[in-house]
Design a protein around this motif. Sequence first.
Motif, mmCIF file in Angstrom:
data_model
loop_
_atom_site.group_PDB
_atom_site.id
_atom_site.type_symbol
_atom_site.label_atom_id
_atom_site.label_comp_id
_atom_site.label_asym_id
_atom_site.label_seq_id
_atom_site.Cartn_x
_atom_site.Cartn_y
_atom_site.Cartn_z
ATOM 1 N N UNK A 13 32.190 38.453 42.376
ATOM 2 C CA UNK A 13 32.364 39.517 43.349
ATOM 3 C C UNK A 13 33.499 40.453 43.005
ATOM 4 N N UNK A 14 33.715 40.704 41.710
ATOM 5 C CA UNK A 14 34.881 41.491 41.278
ATOM 6 C C UNK A 14 34.594 42.974 41.142
ATOM 7 N N UNK A 15 33.471 43.439 41.632
ATOM 8 C CA UNK A 15 33.142 44.862 41.489
ATOM 9 C C UNK A 15 33.883 45.733 42.489
ATOM 10 N N UNK A 16 34.515 45.104 43.490
ATOM 11 C CA UNK A 16 35.221 45.883 44.518
ATOM 12 C C UNK A 16 36.161 44.952 45.288
ATOM 13 N N UNK A 17 36.917 45.532 46.210
ATOM 14 C CA UNK A 17 37.704 44.759 47.168
ATOM 15 C C UNK A 17 38.732 43.818 46.564
ATOM 16 N N UNK A 18 38.859 42.647 47.176
ATOM 17 C CA UNK A 18 39.871 41.684 46.764
ATOM 18 C C UNK A 18 39.624 41.203 45.341
ATOM 19 N N UNK A 19 38.362 40.961 45.004
ATOM 20 C CA UNK A 19 38.052 40.504 43.653
ATOM 21 C C UNK A 19 38.503 41.488 42.599
ATOM 22 N N UNK A 20 38.245 42.769 42.836
ATOM 23 C CA UNK A 20 38.668 43.786 41.876
ATOM 24 C C UNK A 20 40.195 43.895 41.836
ATOM 25 N N UNK A 21 40.842 43.779 42.991
ATOM 26 C CA UNK A 21 42.305 43.858 43.025
ATOM 27 C C UNK A 21 42.928 42.723 42.208
ATOM 28 N N UNK A 22 42.390 41.523 42.325
ATOM 29 C CA UNK A 22 42.883 40.388 41.530
ATOM 30 C C UNK A 22 42.666 40.665 40.045
ATOM 31 N N UNK A 23 41.507 41.223 39.721
ATOM 32 C CA UNK A 23 41.206 41.552 38.330
ATOM 33 C C UNK A 23 42.191 42.574 37.770
ATOM 34 N N UNK A 24 42.489 43.603 38.548
ATOM 35 C CA UNK A 24 43.399 44.646 38.081
ATOM 36 C C UNK A 24 44.822 44.127 37.917
ATOM 37 N N UNK A 25 45.233 43.219 38.807
ATOM 38 C CA UNK A 25 46.582 42.637 38.669
ATOM 39 C C UNK A 25 46.677 41.822 37.383
ATOM 40 N N UNK A 26 45.631 41.072 37.079
ATOM 41 C CA UNK A 26 45.621 40.301 35.837
ATOM 42 C C UNK A 26 45.562 41.224 34.627
ATOM 43 N N UNK A 27 44.816 42.310 34.749
ATOM 44 C CA UNK A 27 44.673 43.251 33.643
ATOM 45 C C UNK A 27 46.006 43.878 33.261
ATOM 46 N N UNK A 28 46.870 44.081 34.234
ATOM 47 C CA UNK A 28 48.188 44.650 33.944
ATOM 48 C C UNK A 28 49.016 43.749 33.040
ATOM 49 N N UNK A 29 48.685 42.466 33.015
ATOM 50 C CA UNK A 29 49.350 41.525 32.117
ATOM 51 C C UNK A 29 48.692 41.491 30.741
ATOM 52 N N UNK A 30 47.498 42.098 30.642
ATOM 53 C CA UNK A 30 46.761 42.021 29.397
ATOM 54 C C UNK A 30 45.751 40.890 29.372
ATOM 55 N N UNK A 31 45.213 40.533 30.540
ATOM 56 C CA UNK A 31 44.236 39.451 30.624
ATOM 57 C C UNK A 31 42.831 39.939 30.288
ATOM 58 N N UNK A 32 41.974 38.966 30.010
ATOM 59 C CA UNK A 32 40.543 39.222 29.859
ATOM 60 C C UNK A 32 39.882 38.907 31.190
ATOM 61 N N UNK A 33 39.013 39.784 31.659
ATOM 62 C CA UNK A 33 38.388 39.583 32.962
ATOM 63 C C UNK A 33 36.877 39.699 32.870
ATOM 64 N N UNK A 34 36.189 38.676 33.343
ATOM 65 C CA UNK A 34 34.744 38.712 33.461
ATOM 66 C C UNK A 34 34.417 39.188 34.872
ATOM 67 N N UNK A 35 33.798 40.354 34.964
ATOM 68 C CA UNK A 35 33.419 40.933 36.252
ATOM 69 C C UNK A 35 32.004 40.442 36.565
ATOM 70 N N UNK A 36 31.902 39.365 37.321
ATOM 71 C CA UNK A 36 30.614 38.738 37.613
ATOM 72 C C UNK A 36 30.199 39.080 39.039
ATOM 73 N N UNK A 37 29.280 40.020 39.176
ATOM 74 C CA UNK A 37 28.862 40.478 40.507
ATOM 75 C C UNK A 37 27.454 41.038 40.439
ATOM 76 N N UNK A 38 26.872 41.265 41.616
ATOM 77 C CA UNK A 38 25.491 41.727 41.678
ATOM 78 C C UNK A 38 25.333 43.225 41.482
ATOM 79 N N UNK A 39 26.368 43.983 41.804
ATOM 80 C CA UNK A 39 26.218 45.430 41.886
ATOM 81 C C UNK A 39 26.285 46.108 40.520
ATOM 82 N N UNK A 40 25.117 46.525 40.037
ATOM 83 C CA UNK A 40 25.049 47.278 38.792
ATOM 84 C C UNK A 40 24.812 48.757 39.049
#
Length: 273
Positions: A13-40
């Motif tokens: 559920x990382x395409x928006x909302x809390x999931x995306x916010x967590x992803x972006x915070x990790x990305x600022x560290x240089x993390x790899x993020x798998x965005x696994x969600x239904x919305x294409x």
Amino acid sequence: MSSLAGKTLFITGASRGIGQAIALRAARDGANVVVAAKTAEPDPRLPGTIYTAAAAIEAAGGRALPLVLDVRDEVAVRAAVEQAAAHFGGIDILVNNASAINLSKAADTSAKRYDLMMDINVRGTFMCSQACIPYLEKATNPHILVLSPPISLDAKWFAHHAAYTTSKYAMSMLALGLAAELRGQGVAVNALWPRTLIATAALNAVGSHLGTMGRTPEIMADAAWHILTQDSRQVSGQFFVDETVLREAGVTDFAPYLVTPGSEPMLDLYIEA
């Protein structure tokens, strides 16, 4: 740990909302993020797709892999996890964020809505966790984070939306059980819940601008970051609340998280005053 640099996060559920916010915070560290969600494809009611999220993650400094995923589909879950692990060389963190909400009384909850909440919230959390376990067991400092509330059996939390509460508490029960099961392997499993309403498109879709009475998703992202950078062998089986996590980390000013400056944010469900 003080960074998620180089870590691979599988976030549902990382395409928006809390999931995306967590992803972006990790990305600022240089993390790899798998965005696994239904919305294409864009949805006018709920903006954001796996591809727009992936672009934002890469712009923030991370690497992204967008994957269309229905967490209710066992075969698809296993395939997505395998693809993610092959692409990034493993999985360090699973964030079970995908969730369905319907705040209806029992008499007004259709079987379709009931099944949707149970299948996404409970089955999805279980299937994603199960599929990720073999990879997490090989990781350094592995974590599973479930976005679900502390459990209270006060009847007031069931009286108006028994089905939804049951589904969210079931997620928390899975977190507790998995924490005990995986403790010996050093895999931390914790739950995180907001103290106040969080302004997401999904909340506004069901609650008519309720988000203006809460905080931004970034508070959950910052709290998640603090949990996921802890020693997985020392912090597991806990039901965390975002504000408490941040206060213990030294944060004292929560005004920047307010959607409406100067307002008093409304408490979320399952939180006592």
